[in-house]
Design a protein around this motif. Structure first.
Motif, PDB file in Angstrom:
ATOM      1  N   ASN A  24       0.833  -1.206   0.000  1.00  0.00           N
ATOM      2  CA  ASN A  24       0.000   0.000   0.000  1.00  0.00           C
ATOM      3  C   ASN A  24       0.867   1.254   0.000  1.00  0.00           C
ATOM      4  O   ASN A  24       0.546   2.247  -0.668  1.00  0.00           O
ATOM      5  N   ASN A  25       1.961   1.229   0.762  1.00  0.00           N
ATOM      6  CA  ASN A  25       2.884   2.368   0.748  1.00  0.00           C
ATOM      7  C   ASN A  25       3.431   2.620  -0.646  1.00  0.00           C
ATOM      8  O   ASN A  25       3.444   3.757  -1.134  1.00  0.00           O
ATOM      9  N   ILE A  29       2.991   5.960  -3.674  1.00  0.00           N
ATOM     10  CA  ILE A  29       4.225   6.737  -3.661  1.00  0.00           C
ATOM     11  C   ILE A  29       4.058   8.078  -4.372  1.00  0.00           C
ATOM     12  O   ILE A  29       4.782   9.037  -4.098  1.00  0.00           O
ATOM     13  N   ASN A  30       3.081   8.183  -5.284  1.00  0.00           N
ATOM     14  CA  ASN A  30       2.835   9.444  -5.996  1.00  0.00           C
ATOM     15  C   ASN A  30       1.550  10.142  -5.548  1.00  0.00           C
ATOM     16  O   ASN A  30       1.075  11.060  -6.218  1.00  0.00           O
ATOM     17  N   ARG A 221       4.227  16.000  -1.452  1.00  0.00           N
ATOM     18  CA  ARG A 221       4.094  14.674  -2.033  1.00  0.00           C
ATOM     19  C   ARG A 221       4.107  13.613  -0.922  1.00  0.00           C
ATOM     20  O   ARG A 221       4.177  13.931   0.263  1.00  0.00           O
ATOM     21  N   SER A 222       4.037  12.369  -1.311  1.00  0.00           N
ATOM     22  CA  SER A 222       4.075  11.267  -0.357  1.00  0.00           C
ATOM     23  C   SER A 222       5.411  11.254   0.392  1.00  0.00           C
ATOM     24  O   SER A 222       6.444  11.661  -0.135  1.00  0.00           O
ATOM     25  N   ASN A 223       5.381  10.784   1.650  1.00  0.00           N
ATOM     26  CA  ASN A 223       6.634  10.639   2.397  1.00  0.00           C
ATOM     27  C   ASN A 223       7.196   9.224   2.302  1.00  0.00           C
ATOM     28  O   ASN A 223       8.054   8.829   3.097  1.00  0.00           O
ATOM     29  N   VAL A 224       6.715   8.451   1.336  1.00  0.00           N
ATOM     30  CA  VAL A 224       7.220   7.093   1.120  1.00  0.00           C
ATOM     31  C   VAL A 224       8.599   7.160   0.473  1.00  0.00           C
ATOM     32  O   VAL A 224       8.783   7.836  -0.544  1.00  0.00           O
ATOM     33  N   GLN A 225       9.570   6.458   1.061  1.00  0.00           N
ATOM     34  CA  GLN A 225      10.903   6.343   0.505  1.00  0.00           C
ATOM     35  C   GLN A 225      11.033   4.974  -0.171  1.00  0.00           C
ATOM     36  O   GLN A 225      10.980   3.937   0.502  1.00  0.00           O
ATOM     37  N   MET A 226      11.187   4.966  -1.490  1.00  0.00           N
ATOM     38  CA  MET A 226      11.161   3.711  -2.224  1.00  0.00           C
ATOM     39  C   MET A 226      12.226   2.727  -1.746  1.00  0.00           C
ATOM     40  O   MET A 226      11.960   1.531  -1.557  1.00  0.00           O
ATOM     41  N   GLU A 229      11.242   1.094   1.541  1.00  0.00           N
ATOM     42  CA  GLU A 229      10.154   0.132   1.392  1.00  0.00           C
ATOM     43  C   GLU A 229      10.642  -1.149   0.702  1.00  0.00           C
ATOM     44  O   GLU A 229      10.221  -2.249   1.067  1.00  0.00           O
ATOM     45  N   LEU A 230      11.518  -1.024  -0.269  1.00  0.00           N
ATOM     46  CA  LEU A 230      12.032  -2.212  -0.946  1.00  0.00           C
ATOM     47  C   LEU A 230      12.895  -3.056  -0.020  1.00  0.00           C
ATOM     48  O   LEU A 230      12.837  -4.289  -0.051  1.00  0.00           O
ATOM     49  N   VAL A 231      13.695  -2.401   0.826  1.00  0.00           N
ATOM     50  CA  VAL A 231      14.476  -3.138   1.824  1.00  0.00           C
ATOM     51  C   VAL A 231      13.551  -3.864   2.796  1.00  0.00           C
ATOM     52  O   VAL A 231      13.755  -5.037   3.128  1.00  0.00           O
TER      53      VAL A 231
END
Length: 262
Positions: A24-25, A29-30, A221-226, A229-231
């Motif tokens: 969901n995060n 992301i956008n 924008r979103s505060n999601v750090q790709m 999240e991938l880690v």
């Protein structure tokens, strides 16, 4: 050995839930103003075979006990309200909160909702609304003959309108704060609702009570750090795999025990 099966199964279920939260995060992301979630876990009840300090001999006490856990369960998801990335749009109705506050809007059934998404538009009545058509509260109406909109850091909305281009103050944007923002309930469409855990909504003017200031022509924008999240996704996959191996190991041990009597 059967306890290991159920214990490892709870671990697999917990990691499945973690992957759902990460997905969901990443999906958002956008999304303007989106706040990432993180999941917290609790261990389950323990079976205590021997309590710490119990008598282990004449006049002696065991320094430790003997207990076996029964796995893990998801406890909660926490919204992380750190500031998202800044994007300059130069659109006069795009607003960004630099601070902890929320915009208050009214949904289609008249309920107050709260959002960090400042991508407002002007509807047919001249009101500032979200992309879903929900009006900013308190309502602000822009004259039909406006030429320029100016929104100050303090939330004061002014327009240049009329045949002479007169400057008019048409409204004041307020922000809302909560004692515990992480207690807000997500209701979709970039909106949150108040809950007993969040505390009562406190409407304040920008620059007051830590609510923050407003930047016109910018979006959060979103505060999601790709990368983060991938880690986390890789860690969840590995944890899921390890728990499945624990089930496989238990099955192999039972199979070995069964062969002893053949």
């Amino acid at each position: 050995m059967l306890r290991a099966f159920s214990t490892a199964a709870t671990g697999m279920s917990a990691q499945e839930m973690r992957v759902n939260v990460i997905a969901n995060n990443l999906a958002n992301i956008n999304t303007n103003g989106f706040k990432r979630s993180q999941i917290d876990f609790h261990d389950l009840i323990y079976v205590q075979e021997k309590s710490p300090g119990s008598e282990s001999g004449a006049g002696t006490a065991a320094p430790t006990g003997l207990e076996v856990g029964n796995g893990v369960r998801p406890a909660s998801t926490l919204k992380v309200f750190s500031q998202g990335e800044l994007e300059k749009t130069s659109n006069p109705t795009d607003l960004m909160i630099e601070g902890e506050g929320f915009f208050k809007v009214q949904d289609a059934i008249g309920q107050d909702r709260y959002t960090r998404d400042g991508s407002f538009r002007i509807d047919a009545d001249g009101s500032l609304v979200t992309s879903s058509g929900y009006r900013l509260q308190p309502s602000i109406t822009i004259p039909a003959d406006y030429k320029q909109i100016t929104i100050g850091r303090d939330g004061r909305v002014s327009v240049t309108a009329g045949p002479n281009g007169d400057l008019q103050v048409v409204g004041q944007i307020t922000l809302t704060r909560f004692q515990n923002p992480s207690g807000l309930a997500s209701v979709g469409e970039n909106l949150f609702s108040e809950t007993p855990a969040s505390g009562t909504a406190m409407d304040v003017a920008p620059t007051e009570a830590g609510a923050g200031t407003i930047l016109q022509g910018w979006l959060e924008r979103s505060n999601v750090q790709m990368v983060t999240e991938l880690v986390n996704l890789i860690m969840a996959q590995r944890a899921y795999e390890i728990n499945s191996r624990a089930i496989k190991a238990g099955d192999e041990m039972l199979n070995t025990a069964n062969r002893l009597i053949q």
